[in-house]
Design a protein around this motif. Structure first.
Motif, PDB file in Angstrom:
ATOM      1  N   ALA A 144       0.830  -1.209   0.000  1.00  0.00           N
ATOM      2  CA  ALA A 144       0.000   0.000   0.000  1.00  0.00           C
ATOM      3  C   ALA A 144       0.864   1.258   0.000  1.00  0.00           C
ATOM      4  O   ALA A 144       0.535   2.248  -0.669  1.00  0.00           O
ATOM      5  CB  ALA A 144      -0.939  -0.009   1.201  1.00  0.00           C
ATOM      6  N   ILE A 145       1.966   1.239   0.733  1.00  0.00           N
ATOM      7  CA  ILE A 145       2.877   2.393   0.770  1.00  0.00           C
ATOM      8  C   ILE A 145       3.455   2.647  -0.619  1.00  0.00           C
ATOM      9  O   ILE A 145       3.478   3.782  -1.103  1.00  0.00           O
ATOM     10  CB  ILE A 145       3.991   2.171   1.812  1.00  0.00           C
ATOM     11  CG1 ILE A 145       3.412   2.206   3.223  1.00  0.00           C
ATOM     12  CG2 ILE A 145       5.107   3.219   1.655  1.00  0.00           C
ATOM     13  CD1 ILE A 145       4.363   1.721   4.297  1.00  0.00           C
ATOM     14  N   VAL A 146       3.918   1.599  -1.268  1.00  0.00           N
ATOM     15  CA  VAL A 146       4.503   1.731  -2.607  1.00  0.00           C
ATOM     16  C   VAL A 146       3.437   2.187  -3.600  1.00  0.00           C
ATOM     17  O   VAL A 146       3.684   3.074  -4.430  1.00  0.00           O
ATOM     18  CB  VAL A 146       5.170   0.419  -3.054  1.00  0.00           C
ATOM     19  CG1 VAL A 146       5.601   0.488  -4.514  1.00  0.00           C
ATOM     20  CG2 VAL A 146       6.365   0.100  -2.154  1.00  0.00           C
ATOM     21  N   GLU A 147       2.256   1.618  -3.514  1.00  0.00           N
ATOM     22  CA  GLU A 147       1.178   1.996  -4.426  1.00  0.00           C
ATOM     23  C   GLU A 147       0.818   3.474  -4.278  1.00  0.00           C
ATOM     24  O   GLU A 147       0.632   4.181  -5.272  1.00  0.00           O
ATOM     25  CB  GLU A 147      -0.052   1.136  -4.162  1.00  0.00           C
ATOM     26  CG  GLU A 147      -1.195   1.393  -5.111  1.00  0.00           C
ATOM     27  CD  GLU A 147      -2.399   0.512  -4.842  1.00  0.00           C
ATOM     28  OE1 GLU A 147      -3.505   0.932  -5.207  1.00  0.00           O
ATOM     29  OE2 GLU A 147      -2.234  -0.581  -4.273  1.00  0.00           O
ATOM     30  N   LEU A 148       0.742   3.952  -3.056  1.00  0.00           N
ATOM     31  CA  LEU A 148       0.436   5.365  -2.825  1.00  0.00           C
ATOM     32  C   LEU A 148       1.564   6.257  -3.349  1.00  0.00           C
ATOM     33  O   LEU A 148       1.300   7.308  -3.943  1.00  0.00           O
ATOM     34  CB  LEU A 148       0.200   5.627  -1.339  1.00  0.00           C
ATOM     35  CG  LEU A 148      -0.187   7.052  -0.973  1.00  0.00           C
ATOM     36  CD1 LEU A 148      -1.465   7.480  -1.691  1.00  0.00           C
ATOM     37  CD2 LEU A 148      -0.366   7.169   0.532  1.00  0.00           C
ATOM     38  N   LEU A 192       9.989  12.249  -4.227  1.00  0.00           N
ATOM     39  CA  LEU A 192       9.488  10.908  -4.531  1.00  0.00           C
ATOM     40  C   LEU A 192      10.552  10.069  -5.231  1.00  0.00           C
ATOM     41  O   LEU A 192      10.673   8.866  -4.961  1.00  0.00           O
ATOM     42  CB  LEU A 192       8.215  11.004  -5.370  1.00  0.00           C
ATOM     43  CG  LEU A 192       7.007  11.466  -4.552  1.00  0.00           C
ATOM     44  CD1 LEU A 192       5.932  12.053  -5.448  1.00  0.00           C
ATOM     45  CD2 LEU A 192       6.462  10.332  -3.717  1.00  0.00           C
ATOM     46  N   GLU A 193      11.346  10.688  -6.084  1.00  0.00           N
ATOM     47  CA  GLU A 193      12.429   9.940  -6.733  1.00  0.00           C
ATOM     48  C   GLU A 193      13.473   9.496  -5.715  1.00  0.00           C
ATOM     49  O   GLU A 193      14.018   8.394  -5.821  1.00  0.00           O
ATOM     50  CB  GLU A 193      13.051  10.768  -7.851  1.00  0.00           C
ATOM     51  CG  GLU A 193      12.119  10.888  -9.051  1.00  0.00           C
ATOM     52  CD  GLU A 193      12.661  11.737 -10.180  1.00  0.00           C
ATOM     53  OE1 GLU A 193      13.678  12.444  -9.994  1.00  0.00           O
ATOM     54  OE2 GLU A 193      12.039  11.713 -11.266  1.00  0.00           O
ATOM     55  N   ARG A 194      13.737  10.324  -4.714  1.00  0.00           N
ATOM     56  CA  ARG A 194      14.639   9.908  -3.633  1.00  0.00           C
ATOM     57  C   ARG A 194      14.061   8.696  -2.899  1.00  0.00           C
ATOM     58  O   ARG A 194      14.793   7.772  -2.541  1.00  0.00           O
ATOM     59  CB  ARG A 194      14.894  11.053  -2.657  1.00  0.00           C
ATOM     60  CG  ARG A 194      15.950  12.032  -3.123  1.00  0.00           C
ATOM     61  CD  ARG A 194      16.429  12.958  -2.014  1.00  0.00           C
ATOM     62  NE  ARG A 194      15.345  13.618  -1.293  1.00  0.00           N
ATOM     63  CZ  ARG A 194      14.739  14.750  -1.675  1.00  0.00           C
ATOM     64  NH1 ARG A 194      15.118  15.346  -2.797  1.00  0.00           N
ATOM     65  NH2 ARG A 194      13.777  15.279  -0.959  1.00  0.00           N
ATOM     66  N   PHE A 195      12.757   8.706  -2.661  1.00  0.00           N
ATOM     67  CA  PHE A 195      12.119   7.568  -2.002  1.00  0.00           C
ATOM     68  C   PHE A 195      12.314   6.295  -2.818  1.00  0.00           C
ATOM     69  O   PHE A 195      12.672   5.249  -2.265  1.00  0.00           O
ATOM     70  CB  PHE A 195      10.621   7.835  -1.794  1.00  0.00           C
ATOM     71  CG  PHE A 195       9.852   6.604  -1.414  1.00  0.00           C
ATOM     72  CD1 PHE A 195       9.986   6.051  -0.153  1.00  0.00           C
ATOM     73  CD2 PHE A 195       9.015   5.968  -2.327  1.00  0.00           C
ATOM     74  CE1 PHE A 195       9.297   4.895   0.198  1.00  0.00           C
ATOM     75  CE2 PHE A 195       8.316   4.821  -1.987  1.00  0.00           C
ATOM     76  CZ  PHE A 195       8.464   4.285  -0.722  1.00  0.00           C
ATOM     77  N   ASP A 199       1.190   9.203  -6.078  1.00  0.00           N
ATOM     78  CA  ASP A 199       1.688  10.554  -5.804  1.00  0.00           C
ATOM     79  C   ASP A 199       2.709  10.990  -6.848  1.00  0.00           C
ATOM     80  O   ASP A 199       2.724  12.152  -7.274  1.00  0.00           O
ATOM     81  CB  ASP A 199       2.317  10.626  -4.412  1.00  0.00           C
ATOM     82  CG  ASP A 199       1.306  10.529  -3.283  1.00  0.00           C
ATOM     83  OD1 ASP A 199       0.084  10.659  -3.551  1.00  0.00           O
ATOM     84  OD2 ASP A 199       1.743  10.314  -2.135  1.00  0.00           O
ATOM     85  N   TYR A 200       3.575  10.069  -7.264  1.00  0.00           N
ATOM     86  CA  TYR A 200       4.597  10.373  -8.268  1.00  0.00           C
ATOM     87  C   TYR A 200       3.950  10.722  -9.604  1.00  0.00           C
ATOM     88  O   TYR A 200       4.334  11.695 -10.263  1.00  0.00           O
ATOM     89  CB  TYR A 200       5.536   9.177  -8.406  1.00  0.00           C
ATOM     90  CG  TYR A 200       6.722   9.399  -9.310  1.00  0.00           C
ATOM     91  CD1 TYR A 200       7.597  10.472  -9.125  1.00  0.00           C
ATOM     92  CD2 TYR A 200       7.007   8.516 -10.346  1.00  0.00           C
ATOM     93  CE1 TYR A 200       8.688  10.665  -9.944  1.00  0.00           C
ATOM     94  CE2 TYR A 200       8.103   8.691 -11.163  1.00  0.00           C
ATOM     95  CZ  TYR A 200       8.940   9.765 -10.962  1.00  0.00           C
ATOM     96  OH  TYR A 200      10.033   9.948 -11.776  1.00  0.00           O
ATOM     97  N   LYS A 201       2.946   9.948  -9.975  1.00  0.00           N
ATOM     98  CA  LYS A 201       2.230  10.209 -11.225  1.00  0.00           C
ATOM     99  C   LYS A 201       1.597  11.598 -11.186  1.00  0.00           C
ATOM    100  O   LYS A 201       1.723  12.379 -12.140  1.00  0.00           O
ATOM    101  CB  LYS A 201       1.175   9.132 -11.444  1.00  0.00           C
ATOM    102  CG  LYS A 201       0.454   9.217 -12.751  1.00  0.00           C
ATOM    103  CD  LYS A 201      -0.518   8.051 -12.911  1.00  0.00           C
ATOM    104  CE  LYS A 201      -1.287   8.185 -14.195  1.00  0.00           C
ATOM    105  NZ  LYS A 201      -2.259   7.106 -14.371  1.00  0.00           N
ATOM    106  N   LYS A 202       0.949  11.926 -10.101  1.00  0.00           N
ATOM    107  CA  LYS A 202       0.305  13.237  -9.953  1.00  0.00           C
ATOM    108  C   LYS A 202       1.346  14.359  -9.979  1.00  0.00           C
ATOM    109  O   LYS A 202       1.170  15.370 -10.662  1.00  0.00           O
ATOM    110  CB  LYS A 202      -0.482  13.280  -8.649  1.00  0.00           C
ATOM    111  CG  LYS A 202      -1.196  14.581  -8.409  1.00  0.00           C
ATOM    112  CD  LYS A 202      -1.965  14.544  -7.099  1.00  0.00           C
ATOM    113  CE  LYS A 202      -2.586  15.890  -6.800  1.00  0.00           C
ATOM    114  NZ  LYS A 202      -3.271  15.882  -5.506  1.00  0.00           N
TER     115      LYS A 202
END
Length: 76
Positions: free
Chosen positions: A10-14, A42-45, A18-21
């Protein structure tokens, strides 16, 4: 699936959503520093050790796929 794996997924999916948005906003408003900062965070994540703990999916591969998807959506 155990509850911890479900939470990790779920964390990865969210993060992907968020990255797409964030990418869409950044493409539409490239001079907006807030959108660029969100994309960078988000890229760092996706490159982080924590991400690697959550999933075996390659972060670079995932980001490339999301970028391609967003590019097609924004260009259309």
């Amino acid at each position: 699936m155990n509850p911890y794996q479900a939470l990790a997924n779920a964390i990865v999916e969210l993060a992907v959503k968020d990255y797409k948005k964030a990418l869409k906003q950044h493409y539409r408003f490239p001079d907006n520093e807030n959108f660029a900062a969100e994309v960078n965070a988000l890229e760092r994540f996706f490159r982080s050790g924590w991400y690697g703990t959550l999933t075996d999916l390659d972060g670079e591969y995932l980001m490339t796929g999301v970028r391609r998807m967003v590019h097609k959506e924004v260009a259309a």
